[in-house]
Design a protein around this motif. Structure first.
Motif, PDB file in Angstrom:
ATOM      1  N   LEU A   1       0.827  -1.252  -0.057  1.00 20.12           N
ATOM      2  CA  LEU A   1      -0.018  -0.084  -0.094  1.00 20.12           C
ATOM      3  C   LEU A   1       0.997   1.284  -0.055  1.00 20.12           C
ATOM      4  CD1 LEU A   1       0.245   1.072   3.182  1.00 20.12           C
ATOM      5  CD2 LEU A   1      -1.515  -0.507   3.490  1.00 20.12           C
ATOM      6  N   ALA A   2       0.116   2.363  -0.259  1.00 18.63           N
ATOM      7  CA  ALA A   2       1.009   3.620  -0.113  1.00 18.63           C
ATOM      8  C   ALA A   2      -0.246   4.751   0.483  1.00 18.63           C
ATOM      9  CB  ALA A   2       1.365   4.185  -1.304  1.00 18.63           C
ATOM     10  N   PHE A   3       0.396   5.685   1.103  1.00 20.60           N
ATOM     11  CA  PHE A   3      -0.429   6.838   1.758  1.00 20.60           C
ATOM     12  C   PHE A   3      -0.137   8.070   1.100  1.00 20.60           C
ATOM     13  CE2 PHE A   3      -0.239  10.020   5.066  1.00 20.60           C
ATOM     14  CZ  PHE A   3      -1.611  10.322   5.220  1.00 20.60           C
ATOM     15  N   SER A   4      -1.211   9.206   1.340  1.00 23.38           N
ATOM     16  CA  SER A   4      -0.909  10.456   0.999  1.00 23.38           C
ATOM     17  C   SER A   4      -2.043  11.102   1.370  1.00 23.38           C
ATOM     18  CB  SER A   4      -0.711  10.782  -0.240  1.00 23.38           C
ATOM     19  OG  SER A   4      -0.438  12.110  -0.708  1.00 23.38           O
ATOM     20  N   ARG A   5      -1.761  12.405   1.869  1.00 24.54           N
ATOM     21  CA  ARG A   5      -2.787  13.428   2.157  1.00 24.54           C
ATOM     22  C   ARG A   5      -2.469  14.453   1.206  1.00 24.54           C
ATOM     23  NH1 ARG A   5      -4.548  17.490   7.418  1.00 24.54           N
ATOM     24  NH2 ARG A   5      -6.741  17.800   6.398  1.00 24.54           N
ATOM     25  N   TYR A   6      -3.573  14.795   0.186  1.00 25.24           N
ATOM     26  CA  TYR A   6      -3.488  15.406  -0.908  1.00 25.24           C
ATOM     27  C   TYR A   6      -3.090  16.894  -0.523  1.00 25.24           C
ATOM     28  CZ  TYR A   6      -3.889  17.125  -5.630  1.00 25.24           C
ATOM     29  OH  TYR A   6      -4.039  17.673  -6.984  1.00 25.24           O
ATOM     30  N   LYS A   7      -2.146  17.648  -1.091  1.00 29.56           N
ATOM     31  CA  LYS A   7      -1.738  18.888  -0.568  1.00 29.56           C
ATOM     32  C   LYS A   7      -1.519  19.080   0.848  1.00 29.56           C
ATOM     33  CE  LYS A   7      -4.530  21.374  -4.443  1.00 29.56           C
ATOM     34  NZ  LYS A   7      -5.597  22.254  -4.435  1.00 29.56           N
ATOM     35  N   ASN A   8      -1.360  17.847   1.520  1.00 27.82           N
ATOM     36  CA  ASN A   8      -1.156  18.124   2.846  1.00 27.82           C
ATOM     37  C   ASN A   8      -2.132  18.844   3.734  1.00 27.82           C
ATOM     38  OD1 ASN A   8       1.233  16.615   2.244  1.00 27.82           O
ATOM     39  ND2 ASN A   8       2.712  18.017   3.414  1.00 27.82           N
ATOM     40  N   SER A   9      -3.557  18.879   3.007  1.00 30.86           N
ATOM     41  CA  SER A   9      -4.537  19.559   3.665  1.00 30.86           C
ATOM     42  C   SER A   9      -5.816  19.062   3.293  1.00 30.86           C
ATOM     43  CB  SER A   9      -4.198  21.082   3.225  1.00 30.86           C
ATOM     44  OG  SER A   9      -4.412  21.376   2.001  1.00 30.86           O
ATOM     45  N   LYS A  10      -5.621  18.438   2.269  1.00 32.39           N
ATOM     46  CA  LYS A  10      -7.101  17.974   1.778  1.00 32.39           C
ATOM     47  C   LYS A  10      -7.537  16.489   2.155  1.00 32.39           C
ATOM     48  CE  LYS A  10      -7.778  21.741  -0.340  1.00 32.39           C
ATOM     49  NZ  LYS A  10      -8.829  22.638   0.204  1.00 32.39           N
ATOM     50  N   CYS A  11      -7.902  15.551   1.302  1.00 31.93           N
ATOM     51  CA  CYS A  11      -8.467  14.172   1.653  1.00 31.93           C
ATOM     52  C   CYS A  11      -7.106  13.328   2.010  1.00 31.93           C
ATOM     53  CB  CYS A  11      -9.159  13.759   0.615  1.00 31.93           C
ATOM     54  SG  CYS A  11      -9.704  11.991   0.732  1.00 31.93           S
ATOM     55  N   TYR A  12      -7.701  12.756   3.144  1.00 35.88           N
ATOM     56  CA  TYR A  12      -6.346  11.485   3.507  1.00 35.88           C
ATOM     57  C   TYR A  12      -6.954  10.389   2.455  1.00 35.88           C
ATOM     58  CZ  TYR A  12      -6.214  14.137   8.007  1.00 35.88           C
ATOM     59  OH  TYR A  12      -5.915  14.875   8.742  1.00 35.88           O
ATOM     60  N   ALA A  13      -5.772   9.601   2.034  1.00 41.83           N
ATOM     61  CA  ALA A  13      -5.999   8.513   1.057  1.00 41.83           C
ATOM     62  C   ALA A  13      -4.983   7.338   1.518  1.00 41.83           C
ATOM     63  CB  ALA A  13      -6.450   8.808  -0.313  1.00 41.83           C
ATOM     64  N   THR A  14      -5.367   6.220   1.281  1.00 43.38           N
ATOM     65  CA  THR A  14      -4.384   4.886   1.285  1.00 43.38           C
ATOM     66  C   THR A  14      -4.943   4.213   0.231  1.00 43.38           C
ATOM     67  OG1 THR A  14      -3.712   5.020   3.529  1.00 43.38           O
ATOM     68  CG2 THR A  14      -3.334   3.096   2.524  1.00 43.38           C
ATOM     69  N   VAL A  15      -4.121   3.864  -0.750  1.00 41.97           N
ATOM     70  CA  VAL A  15      -4.232   2.754  -1.746  1.00 41.97           C
ATOM     71  C   VAL A  15      -3.659   1.478  -1.335  1.00 41.97           C
ATOM     72  CG1 VAL A  15      -4.410   2.278  -4.214  1.00 41.97           C
ATOM     73  CG2 VAL A  15      -4.714   4.429  -3.471  1.00 41.97           C
ATOM     74  N   GLY A  16      -4.438   0.317  -1.368  1.00 39.13           N
ATOM     75  CA  GLY A  16      -3.710  -0.932  -1.331  1.00 39.13           C
ATOM     76  C   GLY A  16      -3.846  -1.831  -2.676  1.00 39.13           C
ATOM     77  N   VAL A  17      -2.846  -2.477  -2.995  1.00 34.40           N
ATOM     78  CA  VAL A  17      -2.883  -3.232  -4.379  1.00 34.40           C
ATOM     79  C   VAL A  17      -2.468  -4.557  -4.192  1.00 34.40           C
ATOM     80  CG1 VAL A  17      -1.743  -3.330  -6.780  1.00 34.40           C
ATOM     81  CG2 VAL A  17      -2.506  -1.035  -5.878  1.00 34.40           C
ATOM     82  N   ILE A  18      -3.279  -5.550  -4.825  1.00 31.59           N
ATOM     83  CA  ILE A  18      -2.608  -6.936  -5.050  1.00 31.59           C
ATOM     84  C   ILE A  18      -2.636  -7.033  -6.344  1.00 31.59           C
ATOM     85  CG2 ILE A  18      -3.401  -9.248  -4.708  1.00 31.59           C
ATOM     86  CD1 ILE A  18      -5.072  -8.531  -2.351  1.00 31.59           C
ATOM     87  N   LEU A  19      -1.456  -7.754  -6.802  1.00 32.13           N
ATOM     88  CA  LEU A  19      -0.973  -7.861  -8.195  1.00 32.13           C
ATOM     89  C   LEU A  19      -0.284  -9.062  -8.466  1.00 32.13           C
ATOM     90  CD1 LEU A  19       1.897  -7.196  -8.513  1.00 32.13           C
ATOM     91  CD2 LEU A  19       1.160  -4.744  -8.612  1.00 32.13           C
ATOM     92  N   GLY A  20      -0.270  -9.420  -9.828  1.00 34.86           N
ATOM     93  CA  GLY A  20       0.590 -10.607 -10.121  1.00 34.86           C
ATOM     94  C   GLY A  20       1.579 -10.267 -11.261  1.00 34.86           C
ATOM     95  N   VAL A  21       2.678 -10.591 -11.531  1.00 34.74           N
ATOM     96  CA  VAL A  21       3.826 -10.474 -12.420  1.00 34.74           C
ATOM     97  C   VAL A  21       4.197 -11.811 -12.913  1.00 34.74           C
ATOM     98  CG1 VAL A  21       6.235  -9.659 -12.814  1.00 34.74           C
ATOM     99  CG2 VAL A  21       4.774  -8.517 -10.747  1.00 34.74           C
ATOM    100  N   ASN A  22       3.812 -11.561 -14.224  1.00 34.82           N
ATOM    101  CA  ASN A  22       4.154 -12.855 -15.195  1.00 34.82           C
ATOM    102  C   ASN A  22       5.549 -13.124 -15.149  1.00 34.82           C
ATOM    103  OD1 ASN A  22       4.800 -14.447 -17.866  1.00 34.82           O
ATOM    104  ND2 ASN A  22       2.307 -14.209 -17.771  1.00 34.82           N
ATOM    105  N   GLN A  23       5.873 -14.376 -14.614  1.00 32.32           N
ATOM    106  CA  GLN A  23       7.250 -14.769 -14.797  1.00 32.32           C
ATOM    107  C   GLN A  23       8.165 -14.803 -16.180  1.00 32.32           C
ATOM    108  OE1 GLN A  23       6.197 -17.993 -12.261  1.00 32.32           O
ATOM    109  NE2 GLN A  23       8.147 -17.521 -10.830  1.00 32.32           N
ATOM    110  N   GLU A  24       7.307 -14.800 -17.235  1.00 26.83           N
ATOM    111  CA  GLU A  24       7.705 -15.138 -18.262  1.00 26.83           C
ATOM    112  C   GLU A  24       7.827 -13.922 -19.318  1.00 26.83           C
ATOM    113  OE1 GLU A  24       7.093 -17.556 -22.626  1.00 26.83           O
ATOM    114  OE2 GLU A  24       6.404 -18.401 -20.784  1.00 26.83           O
ATOM    115  N   THR A  25       6.842 -12.989 -19.131  1.00 26.76           N
ATOM    116  CA  THR A  25       6.709 -11.564 -19.887  1.00 26.76           C
ATOM    117  C   THR A  25       6.990 -10.704 -19.265  1.00 26.76           C
ATOM    118  OG1 THR A  25       4.287 -11.497 -19.433  1.00 26.76           O
ATOM    119  CG2 THR A  25       4.780 -12.693 -21.411  1.00 26.76           C
ATOM    120  N   PHE A  26       6.962 -10.694 -18.038  1.00 27.57           N
ATOM    121  CA  PHE A  26       7.077  -9.766 -16.688  1.00 27.57           C
ATOM    122  C   PHE A  26       6.001  -8.514 -16.917  1.00 27.57           C
ATOM    123  CE2 PHE A  26      11.262 -11.265 -17.141  1.00 27.57           C
ATOM    124  CZ  PHE A  26      11.746 -11.116 -15.818  1.00 27.57           C
TER     125      PHE A  26
END
Length: 278
Positions: free
Chosen positions: A130-155
């Protein structure tokens, strides 16, 4: 029109108007330094902005201005610093925050990200982060979490699931807020994985939408959004709030899956392959 202009058409006139000289934008969290100041409690911060003048190719702002690149750099670094110090990346963030609302969006996203059970296919390496930010350090607080796969052959990187946790103060329109946050993640994911404008020495040569790379509907991950409603608190702007955390969350998840730390956007397969072979 005056002695100089930023209007491209003015430069093409028979009696050409000279280009206006680039100048530094000093507005608080404006331009390329938007979100360059980390929201974390870090002593002796030093932030440097370089103004590049007289570029042959005219550039302009992308959505979220500098926040997209700055949050990507900050949140990638937070994971790297946590790893260097032998600490959990989520706890490392919490230890460097005093703002309770910032902590809550991180914790709620982390819980759901950990609970989600992904479907793992053969030939892929899977990661989540995940990653976090508060936009402009004064607006909306937001965390985005991601689940992904990386193809071992094609990347190639395949996004599987995304979790958003956001605090935009008192919520007026939950559906509108959710739509805003989710479309930002999708657009930022497209920038991160696909989009790149090609240039020659003088101009863009990406001149049509048929060949321009962009995330397609089958490539969009499932998204769930957690809204932390702060009754009685001022409503905060949520535009562009999740665009900064998105590339960092993807990059951190790629590292979790493969051990490859990618620092240049977009995360193209050939770039991934090159880093894997280094």
């Amino acid at each position: 029109m005056g002695e100089a202009s930023n209007l491209v058409a003015a430069w093409q006139k028979a009696d050409k108007v000279p280009r206006a000289q680039a100048r530094s934008l000093l507005a608080v969290h404006g331009g390329i330094h938007r979100n360059a100041d980390p929201y974390y409690e870090i002593p002796e911060k030093r932030i440097i902005k370089n103004l590049i003048k007289d570029k042959k190719v005219r550039t302009s702002s992308t959505r979220s201005l500098g926040a997209f690149a700055n949050v990507f750099a900050i949140e990638s670094s937070m994971n790297e610093l946590a790893l260097t110090n032998g600490q959990n990346a989520i706890q490392f963030r919490l230890d460097h925050l005093k703002d309770i609302r910032a902590k809550e969006v991180i914790k709620s996203a982390a819980v759901r990200l950990n609970e989600y059970r992904s479907i793992e296919l053969a030939g892929y390496q899977y990661g989540r982060s995940l990653a976090f930010s508060r936009y402009k350090n004064s607006k909306c607080y937001a965390t985005v979490g991601v689940i992904l796969g990386v193809n071992q052959e094609t990347f190639e990187i395949s996004l599987q699931h995304t979790v958003i946790s956001a605090d935009a103060g008192q919520i007026i329109d939950a559906d509108g807020l959710t739509n805003q946050l989710e479309e930002e993640v999708i657009q930022a994911a497209s920038w991160t994985l696909k989009e790149t404008v090609q240039f020659d020495e003088y101009a863009s040569v990406s001149d049509n939408w048929d060949s321009y790379p962009i995330l397609t509907f089958p490539e969009v991950p499932t998204i769930e959004t957690i809204l932390l409603n702060q009754l009685g608190a001022p409503s905060l702007g949520a535009g562009e709030a999740t665009q900064g955390p998105s590339p960092a969350a993807i990059g951190n998840a790629v590292f979790d899956a493969t051990g490859i730390r990618i620092r240049e956007i977009p995360f193209l397969p050939e770039r991934m392959r090159s880093l894997a072979l280094d």
